[in-house]
Design an enzyme around this catalytic site. Sequence first.
Site, PDB file in Angstrom:
ATOM      1  CG  HIS A   1      -3.120   3.075   2.000  1.00  0.00           C
ATOM      2  ND1 HIS A   1      -3.605   2.813   0.867  1.00  0.00           N
ATOM      3  CD2 HIS A   1      -3.446   2.033   2.994  1.00  0.00           C
ATOM      4  CE1 HIS A   1      -4.222   1.373   1.034  1.00  0.00           C
ATOM      5  NE2 HIS A   1      -3.989   1.145   2.434  1.00  0.00           N
TER       6      HIS A   1
ATOM      7  CG  ASN B   1      -6.732  -1.116   1.331  1.00  0.00           C
ATOM      8  OD1 ASN B   1      -5.991  -0.760   0.293  1.00  0.00           O
ATOM      9  ND2 ASN B   1      -6.394  -1.301   2.197  1.00  0.00           N
TER      10      ASN B   1
ATOM     11  CB  CYS C   1      -0.880   0.024   1.317  1.00  0.00           C
ATOM     12  SG  CYS C   1      -2.204  -1.511   1.246  1.00  0.00           S
TER      13      CYS C   1
END
Length: 349
Positions: free
Chosen positions: A254, A284, A113
């Site tokens: 993020h 996500n 990520c």
Amino acid sequence: MSARAAVLAGLGGWLPPVRVTNDDLARELDTSDEWITTRTGIRQRFVVPPGMSTSGVAVEAGARALGSAGADRVDLLVLATSTPDHPCPATAPEVAGRLGLGQIPAFDVAAVCTGFVYALATASSMITAGVADSALVIGADTFSTILAPEDRTTRAIFGDGAGAVVLRAGHPEEHGALLGFDLGSDGSQADLITVPGGGSEYRSKGLSEPGDAFFAMQGRSVFRNAVTRMSESSLRLAQRLDWPVESVDRLVAHQANIRILSAVGAQLGLAGEKVVANLDRVGNTVAASIPLALTDAVASGSIVPGHRVLLCGFGGGLTWGAAALRFPELSVEPLPYPSSAPAELAHAR
């Protein structure tokens, strides 16, 4: 010789056509829209249909970023992904070829990520060093392909997608110039976020457990680390740039979980409206997360030219990082949110 900087010149994102709502998941798993929304803030996500892989979503986002920049050529392509099409070779050269970019240098960066921030720093460094005059940086992941079908937690969280930026050589005083980075890692906690199987270590030991091909994470420890690492990295960079935190106009972190985003904003003392969030609509999306959120914010007018913008990420490795810029004027297409999907695709996994 005047100073040289990498300058943001284009931005774009793309989402695959299969829309999966929380209610769709509830029909397959022991979960509910309320359970998912209250814990994560996510209401829907998009996943690739059978036959589409990471290169496919990367090409779409890359084309949009090139269009935003009014460019058909770049000197370099860096692809951030933890779900490459193959263990070998890297996916970036295929993406470059499919975009018609010719025989330019193209390679993958794997930092989960945090991948987009790492890739951005890599491409920026190559531009400031004079190795390239322009670059396409793409964050793309298709995590739906590595999630256990029965795992209600990971399937609720993750979605697929890609986001991209075009960088060009310019001057540090320009709006859009990347002003600095803060990067870090902690390999002692690598087991917190992992796909255990498939790598050389696993194969050399002769191990073979079917479940080890799927993604796993230790949620509570990941939560604590994500808040701490993104907050500290953002603060270090702001201090290095002599940016008082209150002068930051937008934080694009993020998009892991709405509670994590809120906690990072609170740690930095930023008002809620300064923390960009689009995870309710996309989930996500791993390396695609930051550029997708950036695309949404610019297209909606939440980020405008002149804004001081901090980007920050946290992911497996463990890895973390932050980047900063004063935002330029860009022409950006809104994300193509598919409104529905055939039932057979929505439940293909």
